[in-house]
Scaffold this active site. Sequence first.
Site, mmCIF file in Angstrom:
data_model
loop_
_atom_site.group_PDB
_atom_site.id
_atom_site.type_symbol
_atom_site.label_atom_id
_atom_site.label_comp_id
_atom_site.label_asym_id
_atom_site.label_seq_id
_atom_site.Cartn_x
_atom_site.Cartn_y
_atom_site.Cartn_z
ATOM 1 N N ASP A 27 36.926 5.599 24.567
ATOM 2 C CA ASP A 27 36.068 6.526 25.309
ATOM 3 C C ASP A 27 36.467 6.653 26.774
ATOM 4 O O ASP A 27 35.622 6.907 27.627
ATOM 5 C CB ASP A 27 34.582 6.105 25.197
ATOM 6 C CG ASP A 27 34.189 5.851 23.760
ATOM 7 O OD1 ASP A 27 34.584 6.663 22.910
ATOM 8 O OD2 ASP A 27 33.509 4.843 23.494
ATOM 9 N N HIS A 57 36.708 12.170 19.983
ATOM 10 C CA HIS A 57 37.150 12.692 21.263
ATOM 11 C C HIS A 57 36.487 14.035 21.509
ATOM 12 O O HIS A 57 36.222 14.791 20.589
ATOM 13 C CB HIS A 57 38.676 12.796 21.353
ATOM 14 C CG HIS A 57 39.336 13.219 20.080
ATOM 15 N ND1 HIS A 57 39.563 12.350 19.044
ATOM 16 C CD2 HIS A 57 39.810 14.423 19.676
ATOM 17 C CE1 HIS A 57 40.160 12.998 18.061
ATOM 18 N NE2 HIS A 57 40.306 14.261 18.411
HETATM 19 P P1 IMP Z 1 35.085 -0.258 13.792
HETATM 20 O O1 IMP Z 1 36.377 0.189 14.423
HETATM 21 O O2 IMP Z 1 34.243 0.872 13.286
HETATM 22 O O3 IMP Z 1 35.304 -1.328 12.739
HETATM 23 O O4 IMP Z 1 34.210 -0.955 14.953
HETATM 24 C C1 IMP Z 1 34.634 -2.143 15.621
HETATM 25 C C2 IMP Z 1 34.345 -2.074 17.103
HETATM 26 O O5 IMP Z 1 35.189 -1.119 17.737
HETATM 27 C C3 IMP Z 1 32.916 -1.663 17.464
HETATM 28 O O6 IMP Z 1 32.536 -2.331 18.656
HETATM 29 C C4 IMP Z 1 33.057 -0.172 17.722
HETATM 30 O O7 IMP Z 1 32.025 0.335 18.514
HETATM 31 C C5 IMP Z 1 34.393 -0.134 18.412
HETATM 32 N N1 IMP Z 1 35.083 1.164 18.312
HETATM 33 C C6 IMP Z 1 35.826 1.614 17.279
HETATM 34 N N2 IMP Z 1 36.328 2.823 17.557
HETATM 35 C C7 IMP Z 1 35.926 3.142 18.800
HETATM 36 C C8 IMP Z 1 36.156 4.261 19.663
HETATM 37 O O8 IMP Z 1 36.874 5.212 19.362
HETATM 38 N N3 IMP Z 1 35.542 4.222 20.877
HETATM 39 C C9 IMP Z 1 34.791 3.186 21.251
HETATM 40 N N4 IMP Z 1 34.561 2.123 20.508
HETATM 41 C C10 IMP Z 1 35.123 2.097 19.284
HETATM 42 MG MG MG Z 2 35.931 8.302 21.865
#
Ligand code: IMP
Ligand code: MG
Length: 360
Positions: A27, A57
């Site tokens: 982000d 995004h």
């Molecule tokens: P997962 O990738 O859904 O397994 O989540 C694992 C961790 O990564 C969590 O804390 C999510 O919030 C974070 N996370 C995964 N993808 C993103 C992203 O694109 N932006 C921000 N946090 C992310």
């Molecule tokens: Mg994002």
Amino acid sequence: MAGNIIGNKMGQPQKTVDVVVGGWFGDEGKGKIISYVVIIDSYENAGKGGVGTNAGHTVCIGGRKYQLSMVPSAFTNPNTKLYIGRGVLVDPKILLKEIELCEIGGRFYVDRLCPIIDQEHIDRDRTNYNKSKLGTTGTGSGIAQQDRVTRSDKLRFAKDVPELSKYVADVSSCLIDGMSRGEKVLVEMTQGAMLSLFGFETSQGLTYPQVTTKDTTAGSACADVGIGPTHVKDVIVVYKALPSRVGTGVFPGELPEESQQKLRAEGKGEYGTVTGRMRRLGEWTPEVFRLAKKTADMNGATQIAVTKIDMVYDGNKGERDYRGLTGDARSFIEKLENELDLPVTLIGTGEDVFDIVDRR
Ligand code: IMP
Ligand code: MG
């Protein structure tokens, strides 16, 4: 020695690839930076790496706001061919919807070997463990990744999905062919280095296991789209002037709750593109600078992009000239350049693709 097929001379690969990565917890505003440079620098090809639909995004162009999780942010240049590399997990329903929304059907390719996120992955990701302890996005990305790593015989690939048949390709070959014709490639990575599966030690403890399911740096981005690191010219690492993180886990520089509430009351709060969750807000403490230096170095960054400078320093909204930025904004930029020993080349000053100070 056998010559490199994409070189002018034997063994001298052409460097026509640039990579954009996140330097924090995702982000950072990579989408905005990518959607700008792909237009200004006229890339013929844009490849997306990353995990899957867990990343979102936002791209604002021509008065429209696009919130995407599959289609590359580089869709803003109508002359750019768009690719999703085989490192990336694909949710066909979301992908097909976004292809239509962005009207890119004629110039979009997904690798035949992208693993498919099925409903079963999503259901399992939404169990208590994943939702509470890891704070995942619940998009099935982590579970599909798990199936891939354990080499489950249930895993499907893009080539197995009839609805994707007109888009499937060997992305690595497409990009390498393009490069051999002298074309440029922009590689976009998702998430941010601090979310890498490999983890970081911070003063608050280890980031692992509240991390995503793969490494998220520039080296992995190249592997995801199927090209070698020797072709990379620039790596642009993106940071946000107002650092944030969604989900649970350590967050160096996190502001006290009252300060976060105050910022949200001023309209400076943020909500996750994919999950709608409130993003935790932070500031640039000495430890954040230290870790940012580390993530820049690990990415082999050659340039820094800073987004949302207008959110932290008043009077900068929409500015497109460096000399027009306020003194406090410029002091922050200069501090970042000194601490990370890299030039800040792009500075985001608003939502629109063209709200940017370009110092290159
Ligand atoms: P997962 O990738 O859904 O397994 O989540 C694992 C961790 O990564 C969590 O804390 C999510 O919030 C974070 N996370 C995964 N993808 C993103 C992203 O694109 N932006 C921000 N946090 C992310
Ligand atoms: Mg994002």
